[in-house]
Design a protein around this motif. Structure first.
Motif, PDB file in Angstrom:
ATOM      1  N   HIS A 143      59.596 -23.439 -33.489  1.00  0.00           N
ATOM      2  CA  HIS A 143      58.357 -22.687 -33.643  1.00  0.00           C
ATOM      3  C   HIS A 143      58.611 -21.313 -34.250  1.00  0.00           C
ATOM      4  O   HIS A 143      59.744 -20.857 -34.338  1.00  0.00           O
ATOM      5  N   HIS A 184      54.095 -25.260 -28.071  1.00  0.00           N
ATOM      6  CA  HIS A 184      53.650 -24.495 -29.241  1.00  0.00           C
ATOM      7  C   HIS A 184      54.582 -24.675 -30.425  1.00  0.00           C
ATOM      8  O   HIS A 184      55.789 -24.782 -30.270  1.00  0.00           O
ATOM      9  N   HIS A 198      59.205 -13.737 -33.883  1.00  0.00           N
ATOM     10  CA  HIS A 198      60.497 -14.413 -33.729  1.00  0.00           C
ATOM     11  C   HIS A 198      60.446 -15.820 -34.303  1.00  0.00           C
ATOM     12  O   HIS A 198      59.365 -16.373 -34.498  1.00  0.00           O
ATOM     13  N   TYR A 239      66.787 -14.486 -26.215  1.00  0.00           N
ATOM     14  CA  TYR A 239      66.428 -13.854 -27.492  1.00  0.00           C
ATOM     15  C   TYR A 239      67.537 -12.915 -27.949  1.00  0.00           C
ATOM     16  O   TYR A 239      68.137 -12.218 -27.145  1.00  0.00           O
ATOM     17  N   GLU A 249      64.881 -16.778 -31.084  1.00  0.00           N
ATOM     18  CA  GLU A 249      64.850 -17.376 -29.744  1.00  0.00           C
ATOM     19  C   GLU A 249      65.636 -18.678 -29.772  1.00  0.00           C
ATOM     20  O   GLU A 249      65.514 -19.463 -30.709  1.00  0.00           O
TER      21      GLU A 249
END
Ligand SMILES: [Fe+2]
Length: 299
Positions: A143, A184, A198, A239, A249
């Motif tokens: 993502h 997501h 990110h 992260y 991430e």
């Protein structure tokens, strides 16, 4: 779950970043993250593969860092020309491009809200250079989170034009959307800036958080946050900054969305059942409550 239509895309394809220090940034993605270079563009761009696709990340030399564009893989039954027309019908600038980048013969480039540029393609070459045995060596690009002052319009672009499902938000500021079974695929952060928040790579399994952290440490890269479990999405996530201070991430165990039921597949660590989309508190980022002095939302 009743819907007007299904998503037009089924996965995030690639992210293209401009970088002011191509050699240092390239070295981070090759040696530390463990990607493989598959091609070099005439402008000095490098195309980097996790292990199968022609590219998952593109780095382009520039004067300053920037998010150039995001690539999404169109569903197989959607023709490029039809898609371009649909984008224009929605009021977006859209044009088809042929052989404009290595690995993709045909695509539609769309300028979305907030000057965010998207590339949509039906097929990408798969040279399959193999997964690296060194570095973090993630499984896939999962993502991207983008900050935009036109966040609301961007969410509408994803929901109303592309057909993404809304799965959660944090305080109405960060909105999570998906086009597949991941909690997501994009996260839109509505703040008065325009940049990538990110990009996220999925690790092989949760034991790899420790291995990844050791790999980063050996390369002189510190963790900014985590690894710890999130609340919205419930992914285990760590992260760090790439050399351009673009946040990366590394995650595992993200919630699995069931669009047919409009809920996340139940997990033992869920706070409630059924886990349906909701607004989480802005302080609810860390399920474990461990200390963090880092402001994750501002990145
Ligand atoms: Fe994320």
């Amino acid at each position: 779950m009743q819907r007007k239509f299904d998503p037009k895309v089924f996965q995030l394809g690639y992210v293209a970043l401009a970088t002011a220090d191509i050699e240092r940034t390239r070295a981070h993605y090759l040696a530390t993250i463990g990607l493989t270079e598959t091609a070099k563009g005439e402008d000095g761009s490098v195309f980097l593969s996790i292990g199968f696709n022609h590219h998952d990340v593109v780095l382009q030399p520039s004067k300053q860092k920037a998010l150039l564009h995001i690539g999404f893989h169109l569903k197989p039954d959607i023709a490029i020309t039809d898609f371009a027309r649909q984008a224009r019908d929605f009021g977006f600038r859209a044009g088809t491009k042929t052989d404009s980048q290595p690995g993709i013969a045909e695509m539609v480039e769309v300028e979305g809200p907030g000057s965010n540029v998207f590339q949509f393609y039906g097929a990408m070459e798969a040279p399959a250079p193999g997964f690296k045995k060194t570095g973090v060596a993630p499984l896939r690009l999962g993502h991207i989170a983008v900050i935009s002052s036109e966040g609301e319009k961007l969410v509408k672009f994803y929901q109303d034009f592309l057909g993404f499902w809304y799965t959660d938000d944090i305080g109405g500021v960060a909105t999570f959307l998906t086009c597949n079974r991941d909690h997501h695929v994009v996260n839109v952060v509505n703040l008065p800036e325009a940049r990538v928040h990110h990009i996220a790579f999925e690790l092989k399994d949760n034991a790899h958080h420790a291995l990844a952290a050791d790999t980063l440490r050996a390369a002189g890269t510190r963790q900014l946050w985590g690894p710890a479990r999130h609340i919205a999405g419930h992914n285990l996530a760590g992260y760090h900054h790439d050399p351009d201070k673009v946040m990366i991430e590394l995650y595992t165990e993200m919630d699995t969305f069931i669009p047919e039921l409009g809920m996340q597949e139940p997990r033992p660590w869920h706070e409630y059942f059924p886990m349906k989309p909701k607004t989480w508190k802005i302080t609810d980022l860390n399920a474990w409550g461990s200390e963090s002095g880092f402001d994750l939302l501002k990145g």
